[in-house]
Design a protein around this motif. Structure first.
Motif, PDB file in Angstrom:
ATOM      1  N   HIS A   1       9.713  -1.295  -6.405  1.00  0.00           N
ATOM      2  CA  HIS A   1       9.204  -0.555  -4.954  1.00  0.00           C
ATOM      3  C   HIS A   1      10.214   0.043  -4.675  1.00  0.00           C
ATOM      4  CE1 HIS A   1       5.366  -3.532  -4.142  1.00  0.00           C
ATOM      5  NE2 HIS A   1       6.199  -3.611  -4.626  1.00  0.00           N
TER       6      HIS A   1
ATOM      7  N   GLY B   1      12.402   0.502  -1.280  1.00  0.00           N
ATOM      8  CA  GLY B   1      11.997  -0.466   0.151  1.00  0.00           C
ATOM      9  C   GLY B   1      11.998  -1.516   0.129  1.00  0.00           C
ATOM     10  N   ARG B   2      12.125  -2.449  -1.127  1.00  0.00           N
ATOM     11  CA  ARG B   2      11.502  -3.956  -0.503  1.00  0.00           C
ATOM     12  C   ARG B   2      13.166  -4.627  -0.541  1.00  0.00           C
ATOM     13  NH1 ARG B   2       9.959  -7.459  -5.738  1.00  0.00           N
ATOM     14  NH2 ARG B   2       9.236  -9.148  -4.808  1.00  0.00           N
ATOM     15  N   PRO B   3      12.208  -5.665   0.770  1.00  0.00           N
ATOM     16  CA  PRO B   3      13.710  -6.038   1.691  1.00  0.00           C
ATOM     17  C   PRO B   3      14.816  -6.806   1.182  1.00  0.00           C
ATOM     18  CG  PRO B   3      11.189  -7.168   2.485  1.00  0.00           C
ATOM     19  CD  PRO B   3      10.940  -5.772   0.932  1.00  0.00           C
TER      20      PRO B   3
ATOM     21  N   HIS C   1      13.562  -2.941  10.991  1.00  0.00           N
ATOM     22  CA  HIS C   1      12.544  -3.029   9.955  1.00  0.00           C
ATOM     23  C   HIS C   1      13.046  -3.592   8.612  1.00  0.00           C
ATOM     24  CE1 HIS C   1       8.899  -1.884   7.740  1.00  0.00           C
ATOM     25  NE2 HIS C   1       8.107  -3.120   8.788  1.00  0.00           N
TER      26      HIS C   1
ATOM     27  N   THR D   1      11.903  -3.175   5.731  1.00  0.00           N
ATOM     28  CA  THR D   1      12.420  -1.997   4.513  1.00  0.00           C
ATOM     29  C   THR D   1      13.466  -1.371   4.525  1.00  0.00           C
ATOM     30  OG1 THR D   1      11.221  -0.471   5.516  1.00  0.00           O
ATOM     31  CG2 THR D   1       9.351  -1.755   4.628  1.00  0.00           C
ATOM     32  N   LYS D   2      13.972  -1.619   5.985  1.00  0.00           N
ATOM     33  CA  LYS D   2      15.645  -0.670   5.683  1.00  0.00           C
ATOM     34  C   LYS D   2      16.686  -1.600   5.680  1.00  0.00           C
ATOM     35  CE  LYS D   2      14.417   2.352   8.467  1.00  0.00           C
ATOM     36  NZ  LYS D   2      13.245   2.303   8.321  1.00  0.00           N
TER      37      LYS D   2
ATOM     38  N   ASN E   1      17.911  -5.533   7.860  1.00  0.00           N
ATOM     39  CA  ASN E   1      16.657  -5.727   8.452  1.00  0.00           C
ATOM     40  C   ASN E   1      16.766  -7.101   9.265  1.00  0.00           C
ATOM     41  OD1 ASN E   1      15.009  -7.880   7.151  1.00  0.00           O
ATOM     42  ND2 ASN E   1      15.969  -6.977   5.587  1.00  0.00           N
TER      43      ASN E   1
ATOM     44  N   TYR F   1      19.189   4.944   0.370  1.00  0.00           N
ATOM     45  CA  TYR F   1      17.752   6.094  -0.740  1.00  0.00           C
ATOM     46  C   TYR F   1      18.260   6.727  -1.964  1.00  0.00           C
ATOM     47  CZ  TYR F   1      15.366   4.879   4.320  1.00  0.00           C
ATOM     48  OH  TYR F   1      15.290   4.244   4.792  1.00  0.00           O
TER      49      TYR F   1
ATOM     50  N   ARG G   1       8.281   7.240  -4.180  1.00  0.00           N
ATOM     51  CA  ARG G   1       7.529   7.533  -3.235  1.00  0.00           C
ATOM     52  C   ARG G   1       7.903   8.968  -2.674  1.00  0.00           C
ATOM     53  NH1 ARG G   1       6.949   4.080   1.230  1.00  0.00           N
ATOM     54  NH2 ARG G   1       6.042   5.175   2.246  1.00  0.00           N
TER      55      ARG G   1
ATOM     56  N   ARG H   1      -1.183  -4.521   2.658  1.00  0.00           N
ATOM     57  CA  ARG H   1       0.265  -4.724   3.233  1.00  0.00           C
ATOM     58  C   ARG H   1      -0.668  -4.485   5.080  1.00  0.00           C
ATOM     59  NH1 ARG H   1       1.875  -3.715  -1.104  1.00  0.00           N
ATOM     60  NH2 ARG H   1       3.500  -4.438  -1.715  1.00  0.00           N
TER      61      ARG H   1
END
Length: 420
Positions: free
Chosen positions: A24, A26-28, A199, A201-202, A205, A300, A329, A419
């Motif tokens: 992914h 932005g996986r936490p 959030h 995904t940041k 977080n 990113y 993405r 989700r």
């Protein structure tokens, strides 16, 4: 991982994906797990779950010190924080904002019946172009809302000069830019106020959350009133407000994440350096370069597909990666000006946004974060080289089997439905 070295091995043609688990963007990230659980147990013992508890106060204090600002007001999420900052700043009429941003940015304006006037971006940095801002100012303009995209700071000096000369408010959506700097100063202390998203995904977080930071004493006092229904003391409401408070568990996650932030950034930077070295040898892919002289969170991995070099469209290319469980993405597609209600309000806005339209058709992000290893990155880049160096053969095979972009569409739909 399944190694692939020829076109027939690609999963788009029905073979096994290269990666068993989905990778992914932005996986936490998880900070200090043990410290977080200790905080949660203390919260439960205190029975103080929200309403400006001790963990929220501690997080606000530590964040203000980290950013070098006078005031940090934690909020339940970045969108509500942005809405409060806009209202507290007294914005009205029209506000100039980039279209190349998450939809929450213009929505925070439109929600309060303020017209977002979309501005084009610098094609190299992807942030709002000050020269274009100047041309959009009208008698109804009350402010500029810049966005630090990918952690790349806006041209803050130029925007500040424009705002000062035209007597406009200047706010920044800094959702991507926590722990980043501009001319050696941490993002957070610029403009009238800056807003962060924390959030899940940041890279940093608080499960869900955000914050408004400012050096303006009067504005900070107003924001604190507004995030708690306008209460000034017990049973004394003196202002119209809302419920924008952060809860104690979210603050606990923030504190645990903050203690681990240098390690998280180090992982991100190492991942970025590996991608940068690998992608440098792939002609059709350009990676966004971060300024090595500034602090950066390296959250990113931002790339553009050069469609003049490869016959693939960006979406075709992403579809092939998705088949391999590499969930690259496209971001901010198709641009806020092409989403409702804005495409109905401003049907011809794209004519003034050529750079935005070009970037939204080319940009894609690759997986990174704590769960992505150097070996995984090298394998991703090896696959990208295989795909792009055999583009004509792949396209011919896809045409022969009557393939359309169904895999990407169906996978994307399933990804988001899981989700909701």
């Amino acid at each position: 991982m399944v190694f692939k070295n020829k076109v027939d091995d690609l999963a788009i043609f029905g073979t096994q994906p290269a990666f068993a688990e989905k990778l992914h963007v932005g996986r936490p990230n998880i900070g200090d797990r043990e410290q977080f659980l200790k905080h949660v147990n203390k919260i439960l013992d205190n029975r103080w779950l929200t309403n400006n508890g001790p963990f929220v106060q501690q997080l606000e204090h530590k964040l203000a010190n980290f950013l070098g600002v006078k005031h940090c007001i934690a909020a339940c999420n970045g969108t509500v924080a942005l809405e409060i900052a806009i209202r507290a700043s007294g914005l009205s009429g029209e506000v100039i904002v980039p279209s190349f941003t998450f939809i929450a940015t213009p929505h925070a304006l439109q929600w309060q019946e303020i017209t977002p006037v979309f501005c084009d971006i610098d094609p190299q940095t992807h942030v709002i172009d000050p020269e274009q801002v100047e041309a959009l100012i009208t008698p109804r303009t009350t402010g500029i809302l810049g966005v630090h995209v990918w952690g790349q700071p806006c041209n803050i000096e130029a925007l500040t000069e424009i705002a000062t000369r035209h007597h406009l408010k200047l706010l920044f959506d800094a959702s991507h830019a926590f722990a980043c700097s501009y001319h050696g100063q941490m993002i957070g202390g610029f403009g009238d106020a800056e807003v962060f998203s924390f959030h899940a995904t940041k890279f940093f977080n608080t499960l869900e959350g955000g914050a408004i930071v400012t050096n303006d004493d009067e504005l900070a006092a107003k924001i604190r009133l507004m995030k708690n229904f306008g209460f000034s003391g017990y049973e004394n409401v003196i202002y119209i407000g809302t419920n924008g408070k952060m809860n104690e568990v979210s603050a606990a996650m923030g504190l645990a994440s903050l203690e681990n932030i240098s390690k998280t950034i180090e992982v991100n930077k190492n991942n970025y350096n590996i991608y940068q070295n690998q992608i440098a040898h792939i002609p059709a892919v350009n990676i966004l370069n971060y300024n090595s002289h500034e602090s950066c969170n390296y959250q990113y991995i931002v790339c553009e597909l050069d469609t003049e070099v490869t016959p693939f469209s960006r979406d075709q290319f992403i579809e092939i990666l998705w088949a391999e469980n590499i969930l690259a993405r496209r971001y901010f597609h198709p641009g806020c000006h092409r989403m409702e209600p804005y495409r109905s309000y401003f049907p011809h806005a794209g004519l003034l946004l050529p750079n935005t339209e070009r970037v939204t058709d080319r940009v894609f992000l690759l997986p990174t974060g704590q769960t992505i290893t150097p070996e995984t990155i090298e394998s991703i880049c090896q696959l990208i080289r295989l795909i792009l160096s055999n583009s004509q053969e792949i396209i011919s095979k896809l045409e022969q089997c009557g393939h359309v972009n169904s895999f990407f569409v169906n996978s994307l739909s399933q990804f988001y439905s899981n989700r909701i």
